[in-house]
Design a protein around this motif. Structure first.
Motif, short mmCIF file in Angstrom:
data_model
loop_
_atom_site.label_atom_id
_atom_site.label_comp_id
_atom_site.label_asym_id
_atom_site.label_seq_id
_atom_site.Cartn_x
_atom_site.Cartn_y
_atom_site.Cartn_z
N VAL A 67 -14.03 -2.34 -15.09
CA VAL A 67 -14.66 -2.18 -16.69
C VAL A 67 -16.29 -2.97 -16.49
CG1 VAL A 67 -12.20 -2.66 -17.58
CG2 VAL A 67 -13.33 -4.91 -17.11
N THR A 68 -16.53 -2.38 -17.37
CA THR A 68 -17.76 -2.80 -17.09
C THR A 68 -18.12 -4.48 -18.90
OG1 THR A 68 -18.29 -0.64 -17.48
CG2 THR A 68 -20.49 -1.91 -17.57
N SER B 184 -21.52 -5.99 -17.65
CA SER B 184 -22.07 -7.21 -17.21
C SER B 184 -23.78 -5.89 -18.11
CB SER B 184 -22.53 -6.78 -16.01
OG SER B 184 -22.65 -5.90 -15.42
N ARG B 185 -23.22 -5.13 -18.43
CA ARG B 185 -24.10 -4.32 -19.41
C ARG B 185 -23.67 -3.15 -20.67
NH1 ARG B 185 -22.57 0.90 -19.18
NH2 ARG B 185 -21.91 2.00 -16.69
N PRO B 186 -24.37 -2.95 -21.58
CA PRO B 186 -23.54 -2.29 -23.31
C PRO B 186 -23.05 -0.70 -22.60
CG PRO B 186 -26.02 -2.70 -22.57
CD PRO B 186 -25.87 -3.53 -21.93
N LEU B 187 -22.36 -0.74 -23.59
CA LEU B 187 -21.10 0.62 -23.40
C LEU B 187 -22.07 1.12 -24.13
CD1 LEU B 187 -18.28 -0.26 -23.00
CD2 LEU B 187 -19.67 0.87 -21.41
N SER B 188 -22.40 2.79 -24.35
CA SER B 188 -23.10 3.55 -25.04
C SER B 188 -21.43 4.80 -25.25
CB SER B 188 -24.52 4.14 -25.54
OG SER B 188 -23.88 4.75 -24.13
N ILE B 189 -21.45 5.42 -26.37
CA ILE B 189 -20.60 5.66 -27.30
C ILE B 189 -21.85 7.85 -27.64
CG2 ILE B 189 -19.91 4.96 -29.11
CD1 ILE B 189 -17.16 6.37 -27.89
N LYS B 190 -21.27 8.69 -26.68
CA LYS B 190 -22.03 10.13 -27.51
C LYS B 190 -20.68 11.18 -28.05
CE LYS B 190 -26.49 9.89 -26.31
NZ LYS B 190 -27.29 9.99 -25.15
N LYS C 272 -17.98 10.93 -25.47
CA LYS C 272 -18.82 10.49 -23.85
C LYS C 272 -18.97 9.18 -23.83
CE LYS C 272 -22.28 13.31 -23.59
NZ LYS C 272 -23.33 13.95 -22.93
N VAL C 273 -18.86 8.64 -23.42
CA VAL C 273 -18.66 6.74 -22.56
C VAL C 273 -19.01 6.47 -20.98
CG1 VAL C 273 -18.26 4.73 -22.38
CG2 VAL C 273 -16.73 5.83 -24.25
N ASN C 274 -20.87 5.80 -20.95
CA ASN C 274 -21.45 5.89 -20.14
C ASN C 274 -20.14 4.32 -19.12
OD1 ASN C 274 -22.03 3.62 -22.11
ND2 ASN C 274 -24.18 3.16 -20.99
N GLY C 275 -19.17 4.54 -19.04
CA GLY C 275 -17.96 3.68 -18.68
C GLY C 275 -17.22 4.06 -17.64
N THR C 276 -16.66 2.64 -18.12
CA THR C 276 -14.75 3.60 -16.92
C THR C 276 -14.34 4.23 -17.53
OG1 THR C 276 -14.06 1.37 -16.52
CG2 THR C 276 -15.39 1.65 -14.65
N ASP D 124 -12.54 1.34 -19.78
CA ASP D 124 -13.35 0.62 -21.08
C ASP D 124 -13.54 2.18 -22.25
OD1 ASP D 124 -15.10 -1.29 -19.68
OD2 ASP D 124 -16.81 0.57 -18.86
N CYS D 125 -13.50 2.80 -21.81
CA CYS D 125 -13.08 4.36 -22.75
C CYS D 125 -12.21 3.86 -23.60
CB CYS D 125 -12.86 5.73 -22.34
SG CYS D 125 -14.32 6.22 -20.82
N VAL D 126 -11.12 3.92 -22.92
CA VAL D 126 -10.04 3.55 -23.75
C VAL D 126 -9.91 1.76 -24.30
CG1 VAL D 126 -7.84 2.28 -23.84
CG2 VAL D 126 -7.68 4.34 -22.35
N ALA D 127 -10.56 1.03 -24.19
CA ALA D 127 -10.94 -0.24 -24.91
C ALA D 127 -11.93 0.16 -25.92
CB ALA D 127 -12.03 -1.21 -23.75
N LEU D 128 -12.91 0.56 -25.93
CA LEU D 128 -13.95 0.62 -26.93
C LEU D 128 -13.30 1.81 -27.75
CD1 LEU D 128 -16.80 0.78 -27.36
CD2 LEU D 128 -17.21 2.64 -26.67
N GLY D 129 -12.08 3.45 -27.44
CA GLY D 129 -11.58 4.48 -27.98
C GLY D 129 -10.17 3.23 -28.88
N TRP D 130 -9.78 2.14 -28.48
CA TRP D 130 -9.07 1.53 -28.67
C TRP D 130 -10.32 0.28 -30.37
CZ3 TRP D 130 -4.01 0.32 -29.05
CH2 TRP D 130 -3.80 -1.07 -30.07
#
Ligand code: MN
Length: 244
Positions: free
Chosen positions: A45-46, A48-54, A67-71, A74-80
């Motif tokens: 999981v990320t 130490s830096r912010p995540l962005s979603i496009k 799309k997310v600049n992460g793992t 991360d994508c499931v956590a952000l989507g959730w």
């Protein structure tokens, strides 16, 4: 039903296009996946830096794709977080198998696992690949059948599903556990510098009833998994032998 789909090959992989399209027949589906390949990242999981979603300009049978600049986790956590009331998370279809020991470093499985940590069902899909891309049209009826089987199962749970290139049926399986099959292979680059590849070496045929055995014999493998890694027999043994 609200479904979140991710993968570890990235939002532009044909595997997530196939899975999101199939998922859309079961409920309102949203795809959130890494912007670049994140295979073998495991459950990283990320933090130490912010995540962005496009929003991605993709059409998965009407499914919105981000799309997310992460793992994958991360994508499931952000989507959730962004798409509340997710009932089910799907991860895949990974371009390559995630059998036996591969589960430990699989980003595909970690995507599904992150959803289970949030309390919903997570199902990871992977397909064996050869010299050509998988025929996702031919695989779709098997993916659909697996979803019909697993969506009906009670409670949140984690499932690892592996498809051979040309399935002949479906089997319930257990994880094939062998000593680690990773091998370091040294090489030399064009400038004469030594380097190394972390590879997977072929193992002897797997035991009947395992995930590897099923896929090697042409079956779709469905393995139910636990998050609890505790060795309960050993714990009981230690408690009896050496009460603290
Ligand atoms: Mn992958």
């Amino acid at each position: 039903m609200r479904i979140l789909v991710t993968n570890d090959d990235g939002i532009y992989s044909p595997g997530i296009a196939a899975l999101a399209s199939i998922a859309s027949r079961f409920g309102k589906t949203t795809a959130v996946a890494p912007d670049v390949e994140q295979s073998s990242m495991g459950h990283a999981v990320t933090h130490s830096r912010p995540l962005s979603i496009k929003k991605a300009r993709l059409d998965f049978n009407g499914v919105e794709a981000f799309k997310v600049n992460g793992t994958p986790a991360d994508c499931v956590a952000l989507g959730w977080h962004l798409y509340a009331r997710t009932d089910l998370a799907l991860s895949g279809i990974n371009m390559g198998p995630n059998l036996g020991n591969s589960m430990w470093h699989s980003g595909t499985l970690a995507g599904a696992k992150q959803a289970v940590l949030f309390g919903v069902k997570g199902i990871a899909f992977s397909v064996s690949t050869g010299k050509m891309d998988p025929d996702f049209t031919a695989l779709a009826p098997y993916v659909e059948k697996v979803l019909q089987l697993l969506i009906g199962m009670p409670g949140p749970a984690l499932y690892n599903v592996n498809l051979p290139a040309r399935p002949i049926g479906i089997r319930w399986t257990r994880q094939s556990v062998r000593l680690y099959d990773g091998a370091i292979v040294p090489g030399v680059d064009p400038m004469g510098r030594k380097h190394y590849w972390f590879t997977v070496k072929p193992l002897a045929p797997a035991d009947e009833g395992t995930d590897r055995w099923a896929v090697e014999n042409g079956y779709v493998s469905i393995t139910p998994l636990l998050l609890d890694l505790t060795h309960h027999d050993q714990l009981n043994h230690m408690q009896q032998q050496n009460p603290l």
